[in-house]
Write a protein that holds these residues in place. Structure first.
Motif, mmCIF file in Angstrom:
data_model
loop_
_atom_site.group_PDB
_atom_site.id
_atom_site.type_symbol
_atom_site.label_atom_id
_atom_site.label_comp_id
_atom_site.label_asym_id
_atom_site.label_seq_id
_atom_site.Cartn_x
_atom_site.Cartn_y
_atom_site.Cartn_z
ATOM 1 N N TYR A 53 26.481 28.770 113.020
ATOM 2 C CA TYR A 53 27.192 27.724 113.756
ATOM 3 C C TYR A 53 26.533 27.483 115.110
ATOM 4 O O TYR A 53 26.349 26.332 115.528
ATOM 5 C CB TYR A 53 28.658 28.117 113.946
ATOM 6 N N THR A 54 26.179 28.554 115.802
ATOM 7 C CA THR A 54 25.498 28.425 117.096
ATOM 8 C C THR A 54 24.215 27.626 116.938
ATOM 9 O O THR A 54 23.918 26.725 117.731
ATOM 10 C CB THR A 54 25.189 29.817 117.672
ATOM 11 N N THR A 55 23.445 27.940 115.916
ATOM 12 C CA THR A 55 22.159 27.287 115.704
ATOM 13 C C THR A 55 22.316 25.820 115.320
ATOM 14 O O THR A 55 21.579 24.962 115.810
ATOM 15 C CB THR A 55 21.375 28.025 114.606
ATOM 16 N N HIS A 56 23.277 25.527 114.459
ATOM 17 C CA HIS A 56 23.407 24.174 113.920
ATOM 18 C C HIS A 56 24.219 23.235 114.801
ATOM 19 O O HIS A 56 23.963 22.020 114.806
ATOM 20 C CB HIS A 56 24.046 24.230 112.535
ATOM 21 N N GLU A 57 25.183 23.776 115.556
ATOM 22 C CA GLU A 57 26.139 22.905 116.235
ATOM 23 C C GLU A 57 26.207 23.066 117.751
ATOM 24 O O GLU A 57 26.551 22.119 118.454
ATOM 25 C CB GLU A 57 27.550 23.142 115.652
ATOM 26 N N VAL A 58 25.912 24.236 118.269
ATOM 27 C CA VAL A 58 26.151 24.495 119.694
ATOM 28 C C VAL A 58 24.962 24.106 120.558
ATOM 29 O O VAL A 58 25.120 23.478 121.612
ATOM 30 C CB VAL A 58 26.531 25.971 119.923
ATOM 31 N N VAL A 59 23.764 24.467 120.126
ATOM 32 C CA VAL A 59 22.563 24.264 120.945
ATOM 33 C C VAL A 59 21.748 23.111 120.361
ATOM 34 O O VAL A 59 21.513 23.054 119.151
ATOM 35 C CB VAL A 59 21.707 25.542 121.007
ATOM 36 N N ARG A 60 21.274 22.236 121.232
ATOM 37 C CA ARG A 60 20.578 21.024 120.783
ATOM 38 C C ARG A 60 19.290 21.351 120.022
ATOM 39 O O ARG A 60 19.039 20.821 118.946
ATOM 40 C CB ARG A 60 20.259 20.152 121.999
ATOM 41 N N HIS A 61 18.446 22.188 120.615
ATOM 42 C CA HIS A 61 17.193 22.607 119.968
ATOM 43 C C HIS A 61 17.202 24.135 119.898
ATOM 44 O O HIS A 61 16.557 24.818 120.687
ATOM 45 C CB HIS A 61 15.980 22.114 120.746
ATOM 46 N N ALA A 62 17.937 24.653 118.924
ATOM 47 C CA ALA A 62 18.248 26.077 118.910
ATOM 48 C C ALA A 62 17.049 26.960 118.600
ATOM 49 O O ALA A 62 17.035 28.138 118.960
ATOM 50 C CB ALA A 62 19.359 26.363 117.901
ATOM 51 N N THR A 63 16.032 26.418 117.933
ATOM 52 C CA THR A 63 14.875 27.234 117.570
ATOM 53 C C THR A 63 13.628 26.843 118.366
ATOM 54 O O THR A 63 12.505 27.062 117.919
ATOM 55 C CB THR A 63 14.595 27.133 116.056
ATOM 56 N N ILE A 64 13.818 26.281 119.540
ATOM 57 C CA ILE A 64 12.697 25.812 120.356
ATOM 58 C C ILE A 64 11.752 26.943 120.742
ATOM 59 O O ILE A 64 10.551 26.730 120.899
ATOM 60 C CB ILE A 64 13.236 25.096 121.621
ATOM 61 N N GLY A 65 12.274 28.158 120.868
ATOM 62 C CA GLY A 65 11.417 29.274 121.281
ATOM 63 C C GLY A 65 10.202 29.447 120.390
ATOM 64 O O GLY A 65 9.079 29.602 120.876
ATOM 65 N N ARG A 66 10.393 29.399 119.085
ATOM 66 C CA ARG A 66 9.286 29.613 118.158
ATOM 67 C C ARG A 66 8.278 28.467 118.174
ATOM 68 O O ARG A 66 7.147 28.623 117.709
ATOM 69 C CB ARG A 66 9.819 29.811 116.733
ATOM 70 N N SER A 67 8.701 27.308 118.720
ATOM 71 C CA SER A 67 7.843 26.119 118.725
ATOM 72 C C SER A 67 7.084 25.922 120.029
ATOM 73 O O SER A 67 6.269 24.996 120.135
ATOM 74 C CB SER A 67 8.696 24.870 118.461
ATOM 75 N N LEU A 68 7.335 26.747 121.037
ATOM 76 C CA LEU A 68 6.771 26.511 122.358
ATOM 77 C C LEU A 68 5.253 26.429 122.362
ATOM 78 O O LEU A 68 4.666 25.529 122.971
ATOM 79 C CB LEU A 68 7.212 27.618 123.328
#
Length: 256
Positions: A165-180
């Motif tokens: 839920y945190t990843t899909h709904e709470v944070v806009r770009h929740a997996t940005i860390g791996r993409s930096l």
């Protein structure tokens, strides 16, 4: 920790300052060390918030250097001014990180810390950052990967549902860390260093404040993503016995 769900979100500036002094202290020190700031340089803190890092940056650049803090929120800038009122080398500018109010080729060092996960277009922000840096400039980026959020509880499935839920709904770009690193490369920077750190929370109350365990669980229940009774039992259980939660922060240091 209170076992009541739905505690309102804390004042954003106070939240950020408390997090910087708590779980964020270690990675922030690492980031500033990796920037290798020298006296007399110009350092940009893009998305400076309430100015948690500005005094440390000002200390590194010394009397002949300049620290530029940019944020779009006047309330954040007001708090930053309070923290830096006696530091003459600090300049605060209201503006969006998508259109930085900074002269081209004027920055020796820059940092963006947990900002890209919230912006509309992270890649565009880095593309805007590139021209304001000088050749040889060093840029430090830090973002979380919320897919790595783990909260220990006997009800493992609810813990996993909370992370989803945190990843899909709470944070806009929740997996940005791996993409930096990829995004920095696309923007024209040379990626020099990639470091992963894992803040560990052993205090349930501190984790609730920083990670929003109660308020986000309440939101998940309200939206029908997690069963109410199960979610309430899960949250109440977190204060029973030893507590553990963690997530991964990715730090990328690149050069111009």
């Amino acid at each position: 920790m209170s076992t009541t769900l739905g505690v309102s979100r804390p004042d954003q500036a106070s939240y950020m300052l408390r997090a910087a002094d708590g779980a964020g202290r270690g990675y922030k020190q690492q980031l500033i060390d990796l920037l290798n700031i020298s006296p007399g340089q110009t350092v940009l803190d893009a998305g400076c918030g309430p100015g948690a890092d500005l005094p440390t940056l000002a200390e590194r650049v010394g009397e002949l250097g300049t620290v530029i803090g940019v944020d779009r929120d006047p309330v954040m800038l007001a708090r930053a001014r309070e923290r830096t009122s006696e530091l003459p080398g600090v300049e605060l500018r209201e503006g969006d990180v998508h259109t930085l109010p900074v002269d081209p080729g004027s920055v020796d060092r820059a940092k963006i810390d947990r900002v890209l996960m919230h912006v509309a277009q992270p890649g565009d922000v880095l593309a805007q950052l590139h021209p304001v840096t000088r050749p040889g400039a060093v840029v430090g980026l830090v973002e979380p990967d919320w897919d790595t959020l783990v909260v220990d509880a006997e009800d493992l499935e609810t813990s996993r549902a909370f992370t989803r839920y945190t990843t899909h709904e709470v944070v806009r770009h929740a997996t940005i860390g791996r993409s930096l690193a990829r995004l920095a490369h696309t923007a024209g920077f040379r990626v020099e260093t990639v470091v992963a750190t894992t803040p560990v929370f052993r205090d349930a109350e501190e984790a609730d404040h920083t990670l929003g365990l109660g308020r986000n669980m309440q939101q998940a229940i309200a939206e029908g993503r997690i069963d109410r009774n199960r979610g309430q039992r899960w949250f109440a259980s977190l204060s029973e016995g030893p507590f553990y939660a963690s997530f991964t922060l990715v730090t990328v240091v690149c050069s111009r």
